[in-house]
Design an enzyme around this catalytic site. Structure first.
Site, PDB file in Angstrom:
ATOM      1  N   GLU A  66       0.809  -1.216   0.000  1.00 37.00           N
ATOM      2  CA  GLU A  66       0.000   0.000   0.000  1.00 37.00           C
ATOM      3  C   GLU A  66       0.850   1.278   0.000  1.00 37.00           C
ATOM      4  O   GLU A  66       0.318   2.363   0.050  1.00 37.00           O
ATOM      5  CB  GLU A  66      -0.930   0.005   1.218  1.00 37.00           C
ATOM      6  CG  GLU A  66      -1.850  -1.194   1.290  1.00 37.00           C
ATOM      7  CD  GLU A  66      -1.205  -2.454   1.890  1.00 37.00           C
ATOM      8  OE1 GLU A  66      -1.881  -3.510   1.889  1.00 37.00           O
ATOM      9  OE2 GLU A  66      -0.038  -2.413   2.345  1.00 37.00           O
ATOM     10  N   SER A  67       2.165   1.202  -0.025  1.00 37.80           N
ATOM     11  CA  SER A  67       3.129   2.299  -0.159  1.00 37.80           C
ATOM     12  C   SER A  67       4.346   2.066   0.720  1.00 37.80           C
ATOM     13  O   SER A  67       5.108   1.143   0.474  1.00 37.80           O
ATOM     14  CB  SER A  67       2.519   3.678   0.052  1.00 37.80           C
ATOM     15  OG  SER A  67       3.376   4.650  -0.519  1.00 37.80           O
ATOM     16  N   HIS A  72      14.081   7.952  10.174  1.00 38.77           N
ATOM     17  CA  HIS A  72      15.451   8.445  10.329  1.00 38.77           C
ATOM     18  C   HIS A  72      15.591   8.806  11.798  1.00 38.77           C
ATOM     19  O   HIS A  72      14.727   9.509  12.345  1.00 38.77           O
ATOM     20  CB  HIS A  72      15.708   9.681   9.456  1.00 38.77           C
ATOM     21  CG  HIS A  72      15.418   9.437   8.013  1.00 38.77           C
ATOM     22  ND1 HIS A  72      16.254   8.725   7.192  1.00 38.77           N
ATOM     23  CD2 HIS A  72      14.360   9.786   7.251  1.00 38.77           C
ATOM     24  CE1 HIS A  72      15.733   8.660   5.973  1.00 38.77           C
ATOM     25  NE2 HIS A  72      14.574   9.288   5.994  1.00 38.77           N
ATOM     26  N   CYS A  87      -1.864   4.006   0.682  1.00 36.37           N
ATOM     27  CA  CYS A  87      -2.832   4.210  -0.396  1.00 36.37           C
ATOM     28  C   CYS A  87      -4.044   3.320  -0.142  1.00 36.37           C
ATOM     29  O   CYS A  87      -3.919   2.240   0.418  1.00 36.37           O
ATOM     30  CB  CYS A  87      -2.202   3.859  -1.742  1.00 36.37           C
ATOM     31  SG  CYS A  87      -0.819   4.931  -2.159  1.00 36.37           S
TER      32      CYS A  87
END
Length: 136
Positions: A66-67, A72, A87
């Site tokens: 879905e993405s 970081h 998504c």
């Protein structure tokens, strides 16, 4: 037939402050927690890649069907930056954010959501006529 949406995706950006450095410095732990967050949110994990920097810090990505989820970390500042991009409507980026907040033990969390793939703009600037934008 897919579900018509006003946006294709949801992008949640999260700032985690006051995280214990021993948590956000641990590459293996961060990878595990990020994959668990994706699973908790209902995503389908495709693969994940994480890197530990010298002398410190972790960057990584969990690619989902879905993405993606990315992180970081700056252990020297007790800070982590996370992007959760999903998504469709089967995955909740906010569930992943809540899970990470608990696991990263942040003193403070700030977040906001950015709509991505505005359907009206996609139709407006498309090179061909798009009747309906769907997510499969």
């Amino acid at each position: 037939m897919g579900l018509a949406l006003s946006t294709l995706g949801r992008h949640v950006l999260v700032e985690f402050y006051g995280c214990p450095s021993e948590i956000i410095e641990n590459n293996k732990l961060i990878e595990k927690v990020m994959n668990e967050a994706a699973d908790y949110a209902g995503a389908t994990i495709v693969e994940s890649v994480f890197h530990h920097f010298n002398p410190y810090g972790v960057s990584g990505a969990v690619i989902i069907a879905e993405s993606h989820l990315t992180i970081h970390t700056w252990p020297e500042y007790g800070y982590a930056s996370v992007d959760i991009y999903t998504c469709g409507d089967s995955v909740s980026p906010w569930k992943a954010a809540e899970y990470l907040s608990e696991k990263l033990k942040a003193n403070r969390t700030e977040s906001f959501e950015v709509p991505r793939g505005m359907v009206d703009k996609i139709k407006q600037f498309a090179e061909r006529d798009i009747k309906e934008v769907t997510v499969k």
